[in-house]
Scaffold this active site. Structure first.
Site, PDB file in Angstrom:
ATOM      1  N   CYS A 122       3.273  -0.416 -12.526  1.00 33.07           N
ATOM      2  CA  CYS A 122       4.475  -0.512 -11.690  1.00 33.07           C
ATOM      3  C   CYS A 122       5.294  -1.769 -11.994  1.00 33.07           C
ATOM      4  CB  CYS A 122       4.086  -0.470 -10.215  1.00 33.07           C
ATOM      5  SG  CYS A 122       3.256   1.073  -9.805  1.00 33.07           S
ATOM      6  N   HIS A 267      10.292  -2.278  -6.357  1.00 30.87           N
ATOM      7  CA  HIS A 267       9.526  -1.122  -6.801  1.00 30.87           C
ATOM      8  C   HIS A 267       9.336  -0.202  -5.603  1.00 30.87           C
ATOM      9  CE1 HIS A 267       6.493   1.439  -8.308  1.00 30.87           C
ATOM     10  NE2 HIS A 267       5.546   0.958  -7.531  1.00 30.87           N
ATOM     11  N   ASN A 296       7.143   7.511  -6.036  1.00 27.33           N
ATOM     12  CA  ASN A 296       6.825   6.332  -6.843  1.00 27.33           C
ATOM     13  C   ASN A 296       6.843   6.721  -8.327  1.00 27.33           C
ATOM     14  OD1 ASN A 296       5.560   4.241  -8.220  1.00 27.33           O
ATOM     15  ND2 ASN A 296       3.930   3.973  -6.725  1.00 27.33           N
TER      16      ASN A 296
HETATM   17  N1  COA Z   1      -1.871  14.411   3.592  1.00 24.67           N
HETATM   18  C1  COA Z   1      -2.579  14.469   4.728  1.00 24.67           C
HETATM   19  N2  COA Z   1      -3.584  13.621   5.021  1.00 24.67           N
HETATM   20  C2  COA Z   1      -3.860  12.677   4.101  1.00 24.67           C
HETATM   21  C3  COA Z   1      -3.166  12.562   2.889  1.00 24.67           C
HETATM   22  C4  COA Z   1      -2.126  13.480   2.655  1.00 24.67           C
HETATM   23  N3  COA Z   1      -1.386  13.459   1.530  1.00 24.67           N
HETATM   24  N4  COA Z   1      -3.683  11.518   2.202  1.00 24.67           N
HETATM   25  C5  COA Z   1      -4.678  11.002   2.935  1.00 24.67           C
HETATM   26  N5  COA Z   1      -4.792  11.706   4.093  1.00 24.67           N
HETATM   27  C6  COA Z   1      -5.735  11.512   5.182  1.00 24.67           C
HETATM   28  C7  COA Z   1      -6.995  10.808   4.751  1.00 24.67           C
HETATM   29  O1  COA Z   1      -7.910  11.734   4.199  1.00 24.67           O
HETATM   30  C8  COA Z   1      -7.477  10.215   6.040  1.00 24.67           C
HETATM   31  O2  COA Z   1      -8.113  11.216   6.775  1.00 24.67           O
HETATM   32  P1  COA Z   1      -9.388  10.877   7.698  1.00 24.67           P
HETATM   33  O3  COA Z   1      -8.883   9.903   8.722  1.00 24.67           O
HETATM   34  O4  COA Z   1      -9.782  12.185   8.238  1.00 24.67           O
HETATM   35  O5  COA Z   1     -10.399  10.263   6.766  1.00 24.67           O
HETATM   36  C9  COA Z   1      -6.186   9.871   6.769  1.00 24.67           C
HETATM   37  O6  COA Z   1      -5.138  10.647   6.133  1.00 24.67           O
HETATM   38  C10 COA Z   1      -5.818   8.405   6.685  1.00 24.67           C
HETATM   39  O7  COA Z   1      -5.932   8.023   5.327  1.00 24.67           O
HETATM   40  P2  COA Z   1      -5.626   6.570   4.879  1.00 24.67           P
HETATM   41  O8  COA Z   1      -5.828   6.457   3.388  1.00 24.67           O
HETATM   42  O9  COA Z   1      -6.365   5.618   5.763  1.00 24.67           O
HETATM   43  O10 COA Z   1      -4.059   6.505   5.216  1.00 24.67           O
HETATM   44  P3  COA Z   1      -3.053   5.317   5.092  1.00 24.67           P
HETATM   45  O11 COA Z   1      -2.381   5.119   6.387  1.00 24.67           O
HETATM   46  O12 COA Z   1      -3.659   4.108   4.431  1.00 24.67           O
HETATM   47  O13 COA Z   1      -1.974   5.913   4.102  1.00 24.67           O
HETATM   48  C11 COA Z   1      -1.278   5.771   1.812  1.00 24.67           C
HETATM   49  C12 COA Z   1      -2.331   6.289   2.807  1.00 24.67           C
HETATM   50  C13 COA Z   1      -1.735   6.170   0.427  1.00 24.67           C
HETATM   51  C14 COA Z   1       0.034   6.453   2.126  1.00 24.67           C
HETATM   52  C15 COA Z   1      -1.135   4.255   1.973  1.00 24.67           C
HETATM   53  O14 COA Z   1      -2.398   3.633   2.008  1.00 24.67           O
HETATM   54  C16 COA Z   1      -0.319   3.654   0.882  1.00 24.67           C
HETATM   55  O15 COA Z   1       0.823   4.016   0.658  1.00 24.67           O
HETATM   56  N6  COA Z   1      -0.870   2.656   0.168  1.00 24.67           N
HETATM   57  C17 COA Z   1      -0.191   2.043  -0.952  1.00 24.67           C
HETATM   58  C18 COA Z   1      -0.309   2.951  -2.119  1.00 24.67           C
HETATM   59  C19 COA Z   1       0.569   2.566  -3.258  1.00 24.67           C
HETATM   60  O16 COA Z   1       1.619   2.049  -3.068  1.00 24.67           O
HETATM   61  N7  COA Z   1       0.118   2.890  -4.461  1.00 24.67           N
HETATM   62  C20 COA Z   1       0.855   2.677  -5.643  1.00 24.67           C
HETATM   63  C21 COA Z   1       0.716   1.267  -6.114  1.00 24.67           C
HETATM   64  S1  COA Z   1       2.163   0.626  -6.679  1.00 24.67           S
END
Ligand code: COA
Length: 339
Positions: A122, A267, A296
């Site tokens: 990224c 980003h 992204n």
């Molecule tokens: N749809 C529905 N549910 C989803 C899902 C989706 N696409 N992805 C994950 N979940 C579920 C998980 O399985 C989890 O379920 P559970 O509580 O039953 O275990 C629940 O949602 C919460 O997951 P979690 O990972 O704790 O959610 P979060 O609030 O951290 O959000 C992201 C997840 C990925 C959106 C968030 O962590 C994020 O954006 N992080 C940064 C990622 C990023 O920027 N990556 C690129 C790097 S530049």
């Protein structure tokens, strides 16, 4: 004494035509438009492929060519005038060689110029920008093309097990022409990295250390090794910490404060991360966002956002603009530019 520096003199972008909405994703995996919008701000993304199905554009290189031609035209630069090509991507058409030299041929650039492959995820575009800026500032080049482009849709795990990454990533990117100027354009670029977090975002396979570059089991199971894995919460936390920090650092090193900035082009990883960036900077500067439309796009994200911000009249001549990134590695950075 005349200062010699690099300025962005032209910009272009390219994305696949095919839009994939959140509702479409819910046909492959257990997810919903509401979950994706609430957690990420993404409404749709552009994909060139979906699994084995080609949706339009065929390759990363094809999109880079469109973006680069637009940037060259915008700059009034002929391909033969380029002195270097820098191509940031983690998704080249083939692993070896990368796309940079091929792009030069397709554009009609000279063969006596270097073509750099940059793979800082990224932050790739900012890493490329720093190389281009250094080449121009050191008077090794007059005009440099910097590309950030991704075609990630072929590598996503479209099963429910891959939903925490598959819904985030899209295809597309942009290109800029850097040109030598006697008045400062790019004022400062600050880059950083911390390999302690290397395992927190990435792919298990392929890899040269693993006995075989690819193994049959890399394609098996709910979480195949060839699909991205990440610790979303940690990345969220670190991105929300590092981006405001590095923005303040480049500003401070140049003697500016947040109030001097007209806009930040970050980003585009997650709208909530952009909201945190805004919060950390006390809401004192506009933060550009187009994540709702593209998701992204990794190394493609900053040039794509910059191109749209310029087209929307949000970046005007004379204004102070800051680009900032955070991603795998971890790597992060910021570039301060007088537009
Ligand atoms: N749809 C529905 N549910 C989803 C899902 C989706 N696409 N992805 C994950 N979940 C579920 C998980 O399985 C989890 O379920 P559970 O509580 O039953 O275990 C629940 O949602 C919460 O997951 P979690 O990972 O704790 O959610 P979060 O609030 O951290 O959000 C992201 C997840 C990925 C959106 C968030 O962590 C994020 O954006 N992080 C940064 C990622 C990023 O920027 N990556 C690129 C790097 S530049």
């Amino acid at each position: 004494m005349t200062t010699r520096s690099a300025a962005i003199s032209g910009i272009g972008y390219a994305t696949p035509r095919h839009k994939v909405t959140n509702a479409m994703l819910s046909e492959f995996m257990d997810t919903s438009d509401q979950w994706i919008q609430e957690r990420t701000g993404i409404k749709e993304r552009r994909w060139a492929r979906c699994g084995f199905e080609a949706l339009g554009e065929t390759s990363n290189l094809e999109m880079a060519l469109v973006a680069a031609r637009a940037a060259l035209q915008n700059a009034g630069t002929a391909p033969q005038e380029l002195d270097a090509i820098i191509y940031a991507t983690i998704t080249p058409d083939r692993e070896l060689p990368g796309n940079a030299a091929r792009l030069g041929v397709e554009l009609g650039a000279r063969a006596d110029i270097p073509a750099y492959e940059v793979r800082n995820h990224c932050s790739g575009f900012l890493y490329g920008l720093q190389i281009g800026n250094a080449l121009i500032s050191a008077a090794r080049c007059e005009r440099v093309l910097v590309v950030g482009m991704e075609l990630q849709s072929t590598g996503l795990n479209l099963c429910t097990a891959g939903r925490n990454t598959a819904v985030l990533f899209g295809d597309g990117g942009g290109a800029v022409v850097l040109q030598a100027r006697s008045t400062p354009g790019i004022l400062r670029i600050k880059l950083a990295s911390d390999g302690r977090y290397a395992e927190k975002l990435g792919l298990e396979a392929p890899g040269f250390k693993r006995g075989y570059y690819l193994k049959t089991e890399d394609f098996c199971g709910e979480q195949p090794g060839v699909s991205p894995r990440m610790e979303g919460k940690l990345i969220f936390k670190m991105a929300s910490l590092r981006m405001p920090q590095v923005v303040r650092t480049v500003l401070g090193e140049c003697g500016f404060s947040i109030e001097d900035l007209s806009i930040i082009i970050p980003h585009q990883a997650n709208q909530r991360i952009l909201d945190m960036l805004s919060h950390e900077l006390e809401g004192r500067v506009e933060i550009f966002s187009n994540i709702a439309s593209y998701g992204n796009t990794t190394a493609g994200s900053i040039p794509l956002a910059l191109a749209e911000a310029v087209a929307q009249g949000k970046v005007k001549p004379g204004q102070l603009v800051c680009l900032t990134s955070f991603g795998a590695g971890f790597s992060w950075g910021a570039a301060l530019c007088r537009w």
